[in-house]
Design a protein around this motif. Structure first.
Motif, PDB file in Angstrom:
ATOM      1  N   HIS A  82       6.307  -3.871  -2.122  1.00  0.00           N
ATOM      2  CA  HIS A  82       5.019  -4.567  -2.043  1.00  0.00           C
ATOM      3  C   HIS A  82       4.695  -4.993  -0.611  1.00  0.00           C
ATOM      4  O   HIS A  82       3.656  -4.635  -0.064  1.00  0.00           O
ATOM      5  N   PHE A  83       5.597  -5.759  -0.016  1.00  0.00           N
ATOM      6  CA  PHE A  83       5.250  -6.432   1.231  1.00  0.00           C
ATOM      7  C   PHE A  83       5.332  -5.511   2.439  1.00  0.00           C
ATOM      8  O   PHE A  83       4.589  -5.688   3.398  1.00  0.00           O
ATOM      9  N   GLY A  84       6.202  -4.511   2.388  1.00  0.00           N
ATOM     10  CA  GLY A  84       6.151  -3.472   3.406  1.00  0.00           C
ATOM     11  C   GLY A  84       4.881  -2.642   3.261  1.00  0.00           C
ATOM     12  O   GLY A  84       4.226  -2.290   4.245  1.00  0.00           O
ATOM     13  N   GLY A  85       4.529  -2.347   2.000  1.00  0.00           N
ATOM     14  CA  GLY A  85       3.294  -1.605   1.753  1.00  0.00           C
ATOM     15  C   GLY A  85       2.065  -2.364   2.201  1.00  0.00           C
ATOM     16  O   GLY A  85       1.110  -1.781   2.735  1.00  0.00           O
ATOM     17  N   PHE A  86       2.069  -3.694   1.999  1.00  0.00           N
ATOM     18  CA  PHE A  86       0.932  -4.495   2.447  1.00  0.00           C
ATOM     19  C   PHE A  86       0.830  -4.488   3.981  1.00  0.00           C
ATOM     20  O   PHE A  86      -0.274  -4.472   4.537  1.00  0.00           O
ATOM     21  N   ALA A  87       1.980  -4.513   4.648  1.00  0.00           N
ATOM     22  CA  ALA A  87       1.959  -4.437   6.112  1.00  0.00           C
ATOM     23  C   ALA A  87       1.316  -3.133   6.559  1.00  0.00           C
ATOM     24  O   ALA A  87       0.530  -3.103   7.514  1.00  0.00           O
ATOM     25  N   PHE A  95      -8.081  -2.381   2.273  1.00  0.00           N
ATOM     26  CA  PHE A  95      -8.092  -3.571   1.425  1.00  0.00           C
ATOM     27  C   PHE A  95      -7.101  -3.425   0.274  1.00  0.00           C
ATOM     28  O   PHE A  95      -6.923  -2.352  -0.290  1.00  0.00           O
ATOM     29  N   PHE A  96      -6.439  -4.538  -0.080  1.00  0.00           N
ATOM     30  CA  PHE A  96      -5.531  -4.563  -1.221  1.00  0.00           C
ATOM     31  C   PHE A  96      -5.638  -5.926  -1.897  1.00  0.00           C
ATOM     32  O   PHE A  96      -6.217  -6.869  -1.362  1.00  0.00           O
ATOM     33  N   THR A  97      -5.075  -6.013  -3.069  1.00  0.00           N
ATOM     34  CA  THR A  97      -5.079  -7.257  -3.843  1.00  0.00           C
ATOM     35  C   THR A  97      -3.644  -7.735  -4.011  1.00  0.00           C
ATOM     36  O   THR A  97      -2.758  -6.950  -4.361  1.00  0.00           O
ATOM     37  N   ASP A  98      -3.418  -9.026  -3.766  1.00  0.00           N
ATOM     38  CA  ASP A  98      -2.091  -9.607  -3.970  1.00  0.00           C
ATOM     39  C   ASP A  98      -2.271 -11.035  -4.457  1.00  0.00           C
ATOM     40  O   ASP A  98      -3.324 -11.651  -4.258  1.00  0.00           O
ATOM     41  N   HIS A 301     -12.564   0.075   2.011  1.00  0.00           N
ATOM     42  CA  HIS A 301     -12.514   0.053   0.552  1.00  0.00           C
ATOM     43  C   HIS A 301     -11.365   0.926   0.044  1.00  0.00           C
ATOM     44  O   HIS A 301     -11.010   1.942   0.637  1.00  0.00           O
ATOM     45  N   SER A 302     -10.744   0.492  -1.057  1.00  0.00           N
ATOM     46  CA  SER A 302      -9.668   1.255  -1.685  1.00  0.00           C
ATOM     47  C   SER A 302      -9.608   0.878  -3.154  1.00  0.00           C
ATOM     48  O   SER A 302     -10.332  -0.011  -3.619  1.00  0.00           O
ATOM     49  N   ASP A 303      -8.714   1.545  -3.881  1.00  0.00           N
ATOM     50  CA  ASP A 303      -8.540   1.201  -5.291  1.00  0.00           C
ATOM     51  C   ASP A 303      -8.074  -0.234  -5.461  1.00  0.00           C
ATOM     52  O   ASP A 303      -8.286  -0.838  -6.515  1.00  0.00           O
ATOM     53  N   GLY A 304      -7.434  -0.789  -4.436  1.00  0.00           N
ATOM     54  CA  GLY A 304      -6.972  -2.169  -4.512  1.00  0.00           C
ATOM     55  C   GLY A 304      -8.097  -3.174  -4.631  1.00  0.00           C
ATOM     56  O   GLY A 304      -7.869  -4.332  -4.990  1.00  0.00           O
ATOM     57  N   ALA A 305      -9.322  -2.744  -4.338  1.00  0.00           N
ATOM     58  CA  ALA A 305     -10.469  -3.643  -4.461  1.00  0.00           C
ATOM     59  C   ALA A 305     -11.013  -3.683  -5.884  1.00  0.00           C
ATOM     60  O   ALA A 305     -11.954  -4.424  -6.168  1.00  0.00           O
ATOM     61  N   GLY A 306     -10.416  -2.874  -6.784  1.00  0.00           N
ATOM     62  CA  GLY A 306     -10.932  -2.784  -8.138  1.00  0.00           C
ATOM     63  C   GLY A 306     -10.841  -4.075  -8.927  1.00  0.00           C
ATOM     64  O   GLY A 306     -11.512  -4.229  -9.950  1.00  0.00           O
ATOM     65  N   ARG A 545      -9.351 -14.510  -8.362  1.00  0.00           N
ATOM     66  CA  ARG A 545      -8.589 -13.307  -8.731  1.00  0.00           C
ATOM     67  C   ARG A 545      -7.096 -13.542  -8.579  1.00  0.00           C
ATOM     68  O   ARG A 545      -6.303 -13.118  -9.422  1.00  0.00           O
ATOM     69  N   MET A 546      -6.683 -14.178  -7.508  1.00  0.00           N
ATOM     70  CA  MET A 546      -5.263 -14.446  -7.298  1.00  0.00           C
ATOM     71  C   MET A 546      -4.692 -15.285  -8.437  1.00  0.00           C
ATOM     72  O   MET A 546      -3.619 -15.001  -8.976  1.00  0.00           O
ATOM     73  N   TRP A 547      -5.422 -16.326  -8.804  1.00  0.00           N
ATOM     74  CA  TRP A 547      -4.972 -17.203  -9.893  1.00  0.00           C
ATOM     75  C   TRP A 547      -4.938 -16.435 -11.216  1.00  0.00           C
ATOM     76  O   TRP A 547      -3.976 -16.539 -11.981  1.00  0.00           O
ATOM     77  N   HIS A 548      -5.965 -15.659 -11.440  1.00  0.00           N
ATOM     78  CA  HIS A 548      -6.067 -14.910 -12.691  1.00  0.00           C
ATOM     79  C   HIS A 548      -4.925 -13.906 -12.817  1.00  0.00           C
ATOM     80  O   HIS A 548      -4.272 -13.803 -13.868  1.00  0.00           O
ATOM     81  N   ILE A 549      -4.664 -13.146 -11.765  1.00  0.00           N
ATOM     82  CA  ILE A 549      -3.600 -12.141 -11.804  1.00  0.00           C
ATOM     83  C   ILE A 549      -2.243 -12.818 -11.930  1.00  0.00           C
ATOM     84  O   ILE A 549      -1.378 -12.391 -12.705  1.00  0.00           O
ATOM     85  N   ASN A 550      -2.048 -13.898 -11.174  1.00  0.00           N
ATOM     86  CA  ASN A 550      -0.759 -14.572 -11.156  1.00  0.00           C
ATOM     87  C   ASN A 550      -0.381 -15.104 -12.537  1.00  0.00           C
ATOM     88  O   ASN A 550       0.735 -14.930 -13.008  1.00  0.00           O
ATOM     89  N   LYS A 551      -1.318 -15.729 -13.212  1.00  0.00           N
ATOM     90  CA  LYS A 551      -0.997 -16.309 -14.517  1.00  0.00           C
ATOM     91  C   LYS A 551      -0.841 -15.247 -15.599  1.00  0.00           C
ATOM     92  O   LYS A 551      -0.294 -15.524 -16.665  1.00  0.00           O
TER      93      LYS A 551
END
Length: 858
Positions: A82-87, A95-98, A301-306, A545-551
């Protein structure tokens, strides 16, 4: 009246940095003078040459432990995925979502960019080997250095809270070799930066406490605390618990300041205001600034923005979000319908059938733009009728929706929902019909415009693209088109379930039109586009979104653990495995269990003291005992605030979520060793030091005994089996070889195979893309495999399909096979197909068997 500090005349070399409690005599009551002695700051700071030499030795030991063989493994480990990929994405601007704030990830990207990383390696899977173009060593060096500095911060924090040099040194040395902290600081993970910032905040605040209020030294320390808090919360939301800890300590201190009759009220008000600005405003400004940098960096833009709204995605370069959309929606319009409340996306169908209920065509939510999202709007009593004039959709209009690509209509009936079948209030929604079919009454839906959710004006009266929010009510069953976070199984491509609900939350039944075309509207007809959000809008939506995904991270994980097991160190986490070696996150049991035991003993001690006080006995008469109680309560408060919230979280949790709380537990435990030396054995301090030295020796011994699973180095199966003090320590011992000589022989053979590959595998004899299955492996398809026992592969391994596509099996079903379980135990992740890699490495709940060529495997 200034307090007296024992040993102050000896300067910073004094071995007693705890002053007597300074009590003032007021006209009606005594009070505590809150300002510390002017000499305390020097007394609790490393000013002597001997202490600086001890610090240098401590830093050297920590660096040796954390930097040893840092380039191994030379492949992706655990959440480096994850975090290497985000770098990589930061460097490319994609763009990505985390679920975590951006600071630590941006720091990794910065280090990688400085070292020459151009983002070409994406860290796709655990075990992927790094190409030469990826400076993974330097990216790992960053958290390792922060890990070394965290050891230094622990020492300085203990000194500031009144622990003398020898005990501070010994405990920090034990922390330097604490297995779990060593492991998490060697890889591209968020834990090391997070703990460094939390440790910095703890140190800065303890430093603030040893200077008189209002002095330049105290203000610098307080500002440093705010900066550290801002960086902690900008790395992970765990930093919020650190802010809460500092806040409660400030309330504690302000309570005594109010009662300090030696200071005017104005002084207290100024100090409280200063804390508000430095400890709340400064962290908030930093947090917002880092998100601003995050949005300014990720512009593609990327799929991570979905996961984000279409309006948000319009701010990204290369987006395909519709614009200049026809505003008026009517009979004959071809529309895409988007769900508002979830991140599922568009009302969608495709030419695949439900495997339950009516077995008619699937209706789902799909998060991406696609031709299968297009629906033709028809009047319910005039299906298949060409439109000759434009007729808008009004509130109360009854329509049919025909799926353009499959010609089946949106349909519902009295069948249970495919996944939510236990809910009687949810009914199946399907696609029904065929080309030319006029449909039936179960295809009829009434448009109900939500006045409150729609844009005021015309959009509240008739359907306008983007602006009108509406519900679709089924005419027969009086239920509404509905979707929620439930996913269909693999036969439904794990897309989001759509049902017809007669109950449920109202916002989950709201929809709006995004795409819209109509054959009769002219080119100059009214058109609308999404309004591009500004920074504030993007900031707020990203947090939603962060809160929603996290929970919603509630899927079971093979290495998750429950919070109540953490203090007992019941299990760890497998990080990586290859070539009969593995990396496994496990705490240092000597240190770990000692901290847990001390917390329990301290609770008993306090309870006994309260009973004694009620019976009239004097307690807390010695300054060392008073400082012990104050500091331990401070640190255990930090422990509780970082640990207790875990019990309220429904998401998947892992052992590393305990490490921030554990750090505070170690600080508290250090004071236990200090009080043993300075109070329990005050006349024979050498006994106390022997106890402390013995404890740290045990910690070092445990570290050395388990270093193989920290560094991923060779170990023997016998030593591994003997090391399992707890049954939950589930690292695989069958994967290790029987002796260290076997590792040397294996390395020699691998080197020979690398030099003379044709002697081991004849690549030309097998066409690329041929199937390597458990069956032909068992029959000796790889003639020169280094694993002789492959010839004895069990017959009951599930067979792959013959079409050479990836096949997936349920874990429970496969692991029930005794033959395969024995096979896996024997080979670990040395299997020549990706079965064990996916289970032990990626921690997935599904075994994935991938058919690969001989050359790919070797």
């Amino acid at each position: 009246m200034p307090s007296k500090v024992k040993g102050a005349k000896n300067g910073a070399d004094s071995q007693d940095p705890v002053p007597e409690l300074n009590i003032g005599k007021g006209p009606t009551r005594p009070y505590v003078i809150t300002d510390p002695p002017s000499t305390l700051g020097e007394l609790r700071s490393p000013t002597s040459a001997k202490e600086k030499l001890a610090i240098a030795a401590l830093v050297l030991a920590a660096a040796t432990v954390r930097l040893y063989n840092l380039s191994h493994p030379d492949s992706v480990v655990f959440d480096e995925v994850h975090f290497g990929g985000f770098a990589s994405k930061y460097i490319k601007g994609t763009f990505f979502t985390d679920v975590h704030p951006p600071l630590a990830k941006m720091l990794f990207a910065t280090v990688g960019s400085i070292a020459g990383f151009n983002g070409d390696f994406e860290f796709s899977s655990i075990g992927d080997h790094f190409p030469e173009s990826t400076p993974y060593y330097f990216m790992r060096l960053f958290p390792s250095i922060l890990g070394v500095l965290t050891v230094l911060l622990m020492y300085l924090t203990l000194r500031c809270s009144g622990v003398r040099i020898p005990i501070a040194f010994l405990v920090s040395l034990g922390f330097a070799v604490e297995n779990s902290f060593v492991t998490i600081s060697r890889y591209i993970l968020l834990d090391s930066p997070l703990l460094f910032f939390i440790a910095s905040a703890a140190y800065a605040f303890k430093k603030y406490e040893i200077y008189p209020q209002g002095t330049w030294a105290s203000q610098k320390a307080l500002l440093s605390t705010g900066l550290a808090l801002g960086m902690a919360v900008s790395s992970k939301w765990v930093g919020l618990f650190t802010i809460a800890w500092i806040g409660l300590l400030c309330v504690w201190r302000l309570w005594f300041m109010i009662g300090d009759m030696s200071k005017p009220v104005s002084h207290t008000v100024i100090e409280a205001s200063r804390k508000f600005v430095f400890l709340l405003i400064v962290p908030a400004v930093l947090y917002i600034a880092f998100f601003y940098m995050h949005f300014e960096t990720l512009t593609l833009h990327s799929d991570g923005a979905g996961f984000f709204s279409s309006a948000f995605r319009t701010s990204l370069q290369g987006n395909t979000i519709p614009k200049d959309i026809l505003a008026d929606v009517g009979i004959g319009s071809v529309v895409s319908i988007r769900h508002i409340a979830t991140m599922g996306g568009y009302l969608h169908s495709h030419d695949h059938m439900l495997e339950k209920g009516s077995q008619q065509q699937q209706i789902t939510l799909y998060p991406h733009l696609d031709g299968n999202n297009d629906w033709l709007v028809e009047l319910h009593d005039k299906p298949n009728t060409p439109v000759t004039s434009f007729e808008g959709l009004m509130d109360g209009t009854t329509i049919k929706l025909k799926h353009v690509s499959t010609q089946r209509r949106l349909h519902s009936h009295d069948h249970k929902a495919p996944v939510s079948e236990s809910s009687d209030w949810q009914k199946e929604v399907s696609g029904y019909g065929f080309e030319g079919f006029e449909g039936d009454a179960n295809d009829n839906w009434v448009i109900e415009i939500d006045q409150d959710a729609s844009v005021p004006g015309e959009a509240q009266k008739r359907v306008k693209a983007l602006d009108t929010k509406f519900r679709l009510r089924h005419t027969f069953m009086n239920c509404h088109l509905f979707s929620h976070e439930v996913k269909l199984p693999k036969w439904g491509f794990e897309q989001q379930e759509v049902t017809c609900a007669s109950q449920g939350k109202q916002h989950l039944t709201l929809w709006y039109i995004e795409g819209n075309t109509h054959p009769l509207l002219p080119q100059d007809a009214e058109r609308v586009s999404y309004k591009m959000p500004g920074f504030l809008g993007k900031f707020l939506e990203s947090h939603q979104r962060m809160w929603h995904i996290n929970k919603n991270l509630v899927e079971p994980h093979i290495y998750e653990s429950k919070p109540y097991t953490w203090p007992l160190l019941m299990r760890g986490i497998n990080y990586w495995g290859e070539n009969h070696k593995q990396v496994y996150l496990l705490g240092n049991a000597i240190m770990w269990w000692s901290v847990t035991a001390f917390i329990g003993l301290f609770a008993v001690l306090v309870l006994g003291e309260l009973i004694s006080w009620q019976l009239g006995f004097k307690i807390l008469q010695d300054s060392k005992v008073v400082n012990f109680h104050i500091q331990v309560v401070h640190y255990l408060l930090g422990y509780a605030l970082h640990y207790a919230p875990s019990f309220l979280m429904g998401r998947q949790l892992f052992l590393h979520h305990y490490l921030a709380a554990y750090y505070f537990g170690i600080l508290a435990f250090a004071h236990a060793l200090e009080i043993v030396v300075t109070y329990v054995f005050r006349k024979r301090e050498v006994y106390g030091y022997v106890i402390a030295g013995t404890f740290v020796s045990g910690v070092v011994y445990f570290f050395l005994s388990y270093r193989a699973i920290i560094y991923g180095t060779p170990w023997t199966s016998e030593l591994c089996e003997k090391s399992k003090w707890v049954s939950g320590w589930d690292y695989s011992c069958h994967n290790y070889l029987s002796s260290y000589d076997d590792y040397k022989n294996l390395e020699t053979k691998q080197q020979q195979e690398a030099l003379y590959p044709s002697h081991t595998v004849e690549a030309d004899s097998q066409p690329t893309g041929s199937s390597i299955s458990p069956d032909n492996v068992a029959q000796g398809a790889l003639e020169d495999t280094p694993h002789e026992v492959l010839e004895n592969a069990p017959e009951d391994i599930p067979q792959p399909d013959s079409n050479n596509e990836a096949q997936e099996f349920d874990v429970d079903e496969i692991m029930a096979s005794p033959g395969l379980k024995k096979f896996i135990d024997q080979f670990g992740n040395e299997l020549p197909f990706d079965v064990v890699k996916d289970v032990l490495g990626n921690g997935g709940s599904v075994l994935s068997v991938e058919h690969r060529s001989h050359t790919d495997i070797i």
